[in-house]
Design an enzyme around this catalytic site. Structure first.
Site, PDB file in Angstrom:
ATOM      1  CG  HIS A  34     -22.537 -33.492  19.427  1.00 13.94           C
ATOM      2  ND1 HIS A  34     -22.082 -33.313  18.220  1.00 13.94           N
ATOM      3  CD2 HIS A  34     -22.216 -32.406  20.284  1.00 13.94           C
ATOM      4  CE1 HIS A  34     -21.366 -31.894  18.152  1.00 13.94           C
ATOM      5  NE2 HIS A  34     -21.346 -31.596  19.637  1.00 13.94           N
ATOM      6  CD  GLU A 117     -21.151 -36.466  21.143  1.00 16.99           C
ATOM      7  OE1 GLU A 117     -22.156 -36.975  20.765  1.00 16.99           O
ATOM      8  OE2 GLU A 117     -20.231 -35.969  20.215  1.00 16.99           O
ATOM      9  CG  HIS A 156     -22.992 -32.139  15.328  1.00 19.41           C
ATOM     10  ND1 HIS A 156     -22.230 -33.192  15.547  1.00 19.41           N
ATOM     11  CD2 HIS A 156     -22.169 -31.163  14.750  1.00 19.41           C
ATOM     12  CE1 HIS A 156     -21.230 -33.035  14.737  1.00 19.41           C
ATOM     13  NE2 HIS A 156     -21.024 -31.790  14.339  1.00 19.41           N
ATOM     14  CG  ASP A 166     -25.183 -35.497  15.726  1.00 20.23           C
ATOM     15  OD1 ASP A 166     -25.053 -35.042  14.707  1.00 20.23           O
ATOM     16  OD2 ASP A 166     -24.640 -35.201  16.767  1.00 20.23           O
TER      17      ASP A 166
END
Length: 180
Positions: A34, A117, A156, A166
């Site tokens: 992400h 992330e 994602h 993303d």
């Protein structure tokens, strides 16, 4: 780096309550990448992200935060712009990173995935430090969870294409896969 009791060592650990047990018998076999920046388009380090993932984001600190401060979301890992790793959820639990999602016909990707992330957005190139950390972390995760093949490392955007884009077109997928 090593994994012990579901935690990456050494890493900064900030515990998020935005997680749940994985379903009985579920195998971790998907890695989802992400991007996140708070406020959007700004790279201020992990403070605001930590606050979001721990349900402490001040809705008055920035106009955008009022829209998202009540979300209950998390990820297993965050790689900041310097490549430093923070872990929020132990790997034996599902982090709430994927939302409404599907991979190869299987819904609820949180059940069987690990979420990483990258501090960034979909238009600004990620840093070399982030890529180096991501490669090291991914290699380690693949040793721990061999069902995560290269074909099961996705963005994602691949598991929720109607909602998410993303980590964006700036993510160097070909280079990343070559490093694995």
């Amino acid at each position: 780096m090593y994994i012990g009791s579901g935690w990456l060592w050494p890493a900064r650990h900030i515990i998020s309550k935005n997680c749940a047990p994985r379903p009985a018998g579920s195998e971790i076999d998907l890695l989802v990448i992400h991007s996140i920046s708070l406020p959007p388009g700004q790279f201020a380090g992990s403070k605001w992200i930590d606050d979001l993932f721990t349900n402490q984001l001040d809705p008055h600190a920035h106009p955008y935060f009022a829209q998202i401060s009540r979300l209950q979301v998390s990820a297993h890992f965050l790689l900041d712009r310097h490549g430093h790793i923070t872990q929020y959820v132990p790997l034996n639990l599902q982090a709430w990173h994927a939302g409404l999602s599907s991979f190869k016909g299987r819904g609820n990707c949180n059940d069987f995935s690990i979420g990483i992330e990258l501090e960034g957005d979909e238009v600004t190139p990620y840093t070399s430090e982030q890529y180096k950390s991501l490669v090291r972390l991914t290699r380690l995760l693949r040793e721990e969870y061999p069902a995560i093949t290269k074909q099961r490392i996705v963005g994602h955007c691949h598991i929720a294409p109607e909602r998410k884009s993303d980590p964006g077109d700036v993510f160097a997928w070909d280079w990343f896969y070559e490093q694995l």
